[in-house]
Design a protein around this motif. Structure first.
Motif, short mmCIF file in Angstrom:
data_model
loop_
_atom_site.label_atom_id
_atom_site.label_comp_id
_atom_site.label_asym_id
_atom_site.label_seq_id
_atom_site.Cartn_x
_atom_site.Cartn_y
_atom_site.Cartn_z
N TYR A 1 62.81 14.21 61.33
CA TYR A 1 63.49 15.32 60.86
C TYR A 1 64.15 14.97 59.40
CZ TYR A 1 66.66 18.93 59.37
OH TYR A 1 67.93 19.68 59.10
N VAL A 2 63.76 15.69 58.28
CA VAL A 2 64.24 15.43 56.99
C VAL A 2 64.40 16.83 56.73
CG1 VAL A 2 64.03 14.90 54.60
CG2 VAL A 2 62.83 13.36 56.39
N ALA A 3 65.93 17.14 56.43
CA ALA A 3 66.26 18.54 56.16
C ALA A 3 65.92 19.39 54.95
CB ALA A 3 68.06 18.34 55.87
N ALA A 4 65.64 18.64 53.78
CA ALA A 4 64.93 19.34 52.69
C ALA A 4 63.60 19.76 52.82
CB ALA A 4 65.04 18.22 51.63
N THR A 5 62.62 18.90 53.63
CA THR A 5 61.68 19.04 53.59
C THR A 5 61.00 20.12 54.83
OG1 THR A 5 60.96 16.64 53.23
CG2 THR A 5 59.08 18.18 54.41
N TYR A 6 61.92 20.06 55.81
CA TYR A 6 61.96 20.93 57.02
C TYR A 6 61.99 22.43 56.35
CZ TYR A 6 63.10 23.33 61.07
OH TYR A 6 62.78 24.56 62.38
N TRP A 7 63.34 22.46 55.78
CA TRP A 7 63.63 23.91 55.48
C TRP A 7 62.88 24.52 54.45
CZ3 TRP A 7 65.95 26.65 58.90
CH2 TRP A 7 66.90 26.02 59.69
N LEU A 8 62.50 23.47 53.54
CA LEU A 8 61.42 24.15 52.56
C LEU A 8 60.37 24.76 53.06
CD1 LEU A 8 60.17 24.34 49.53
CD2 LEU A 8 59.22 22.06 49.82
N ALA A 9 59.83 24.16 54.21
CA ALA A 9 58.45 24.76 55.14
C ALA A 9 58.90 25.81 55.79
CB ALA A 9 58.13 23.68 56.15
N VAL A 10 60.22 26.14 56.12
CA VAL A 10 60.76 27.22 56.72
C VAL A 10 60.67 28.38 55.81
CG1 VAL A 10 62.84 28.50 58.01
CG2 VAL A 10 62.06 26.09 58.67
N VAL A 11 61.26 28.24 54.78
CA VAL A 11 61.54 29.29 53.75
C VAL A 11 59.77 29.80 53.17
CG1 VAL A 11 61.99 29.71 51.26
CG2 VAL A 11 63.47 28.40 52.85
N LEU A 12 59.03 28.82 53.21
CA LEU A 12 57.58 28.97 52.55
C LEU A 12 57.07 29.90 54.05
CD1 LEU A 12 56.79 25.82 50.87
CD2 LEU A 12 57.12 28.41 49.55
N ILE A 13 57.24 29.45 54.99
CA ILE A 13 56.37 30.05 56.14
C ILE A 13 57.05 31.36 56.43
CG2 ILE A 13 57.96 29.41 58.26
CD1 ILE A 13 55.04 28.33 59.42
N SER A 14 58.31 31.44 56.22
CA SER A 14 58.83 32.92 56.06
C SER A 14 58.20 33.76 55.07
CB SER A 14 60.38 32.79 55.75
OG SER A 14 60.83 33.97 55.99
N VAL A 15 57.95 33.24 53.96
CA VAL A 15 57.09 34.24 52.92
C VAL A 15 55.88 34.59 53.67
CG1 VAL A 15 56.27 34.32 50.64
CG2 VAL A 15 58.59 33.26 51.05
N VAL A 16 55.10 33.34 53.90
CA VAL A 16 53.77 33.94 54.30
C VAL A 16 53.71 34.73 55.54
CG1 VAL A 16 51.64 32.51 55.23
CG2 VAL A 16 52.80 31.75 53.06
N GLY A 17 54.73 34.41 56.47
CA GLY A 17 54.65 35.43 57.84
C GLY A 17 54.78 36.89 57.18
N THR A 18 55.58 37.05 56.47
CA THR A 18 55.88 38.32 55.62
C THR A 18 54.56 38.86 55.22
OG1 THR A 18 58.31 37.97 55.44
CG2 THR A 18 57.20 39.72 54.26
N LEU A 19 53.85 38.03 54.35
CA LEU A 19 52.67 38.47 53.62
C LEU A 19 51.62 38.79 54.62
CD1 LEU A 19 52.73 36.20 50.73
CD2 LEU A 19 53.22 38.52 50.72
N ILE A 20 51.58 37.92 55.75
CA ILE A 20 50.35 38.36 56.68
C ILE A 20 50.67 39.69 57.10
CG2 ILE A 20 49.67 37.83 59.16
CD1 ILE A 20 50.26 34.70 58.34
#
Length: 275
Positions: free
Chosen positions: A84-103
């Motif tokens: 677990y690396v905080a910056a990498t993990y939360w970057l993925a969460v923010v982006l997956i949030s955007v993509v989940g919304t777009l789906i």
């Protein structure tokens, strides 16, 4: 000799491939900061998707392709960490949030799939992910994500929770015409009920986590829409840019704090098979 957490051991959550003593968990320990960042991330997912597709005029299709490509790069970085690396993990969460919304937005706006059908489809996909995950690993625990296969299941589940939360939130707020504020209050009440069930009624911790994780999505999205949407549409009129920047700033500050303190890092102890 080190052991698994009591909750995981009692529930039989030690998977057969958890062989490493002191293996680092690849996802964060659940803390107050975890839920705060997650709530901010889902809000950004809603407002950023609207900003890119509508305000910048990229449209849903182009925005989806661009953000999916960016997400895949972020996930590649996340999987490469092996911890677990905080910056990498939360970057993925923010982006997956955007993509989940777009789906969800693509299914509803581009392909004309009703919100009710989209919501049900997301529920079924999430349930199938959990079923296959458990059949494969004999656990849904977020405390033992120590292999690539488990991490794949974890991120699939996260993606479908975001898509489901978007569909459910839009269904209640827009199609049922409840409004953003009331919708946020409704889902906030649901999360409070889950918290009571966990702390008072002592329901399974993993079940409580995933229920709360699902319902924070429509909660955050509802308040994101409340802040960003024009007054004539029931919002406060801050706009998607200001709303996104505010919450991104909060996320960045919390991630820096967690990176410095590492208070949310978690080490998985020795599997029960080795006890």
């Amino acid at each position: 000799m080190m052991q698994l957490t009591v909750a995981d051991e009692a529930a039989g959550l030690a998977g057969p491939d958890n062989r490493s003593v002191g293996a680092p968990n690849r996802v964060p320990r659940v803390t107050a900061e975890f839920w705060l960042i997650k709530l901010m991330a889902v809000t950004v997912g809603e407002t950023a998707a609207d900003f890119l597709a509508v305000n910048l005029g990229l449209g849903l299709e182009l925005t989806t392709w661009i953000m999916t490509a960016v997400l895949l790069v972020a996930l590649a970085l996340q999987f490469a960490q092996r911890r677990y690396v905080a910056a990498t993990y939360w970057l993925a969460v923010v982006l997956i949030s955007v993509v989940g919304t777009l789906i969800t937005d693509n299914l509803v706006d581009t392909f004309g799939v009703p919100l009710e059908v989209t919501t049900i489809a997301c529920v079924l996909l999430l349930a199938a992910t959990f079923a296959i995950w458990y059949a494969s690993e004999r656990t849904l625990s977020i405390h033992t994500v120590v292999t690539t296969r488990r991490e794949i299941f974890y991120w699939l589940a996260v993606l479908f929770t975001f898509a489901l939360g978007t569909a459910a939130g839009d269904l209640v707020a827009e199609q049922m015409q409840v409004g953003y504020l009331v919708t946020g209050i409704i889902f906030g009440g649901v999360i409070a009920a889950v918290a009571i069930a966990y702390f008072v009624l002592k329901i399974d911790g993993i079940l409580a986590f995933w229920l709360a994780y699902i319902f924070t999505r429509p909660l955050g999205a509802s308040f994101g829409d409340l802040l960003s949407q024009p007054v004539e549409y029931g919002g406060l009129g801050l706009g998607t840019i200001i709303t996104s920047l505010i919450f991104l700033g909060i996320i960045a500050g919390l991630v820096i704090y967690l990176t410095m303190t590492r208070r949310d890092a978690e080490t998985v102890m020795e599997s029960s098979a080795a006890l």
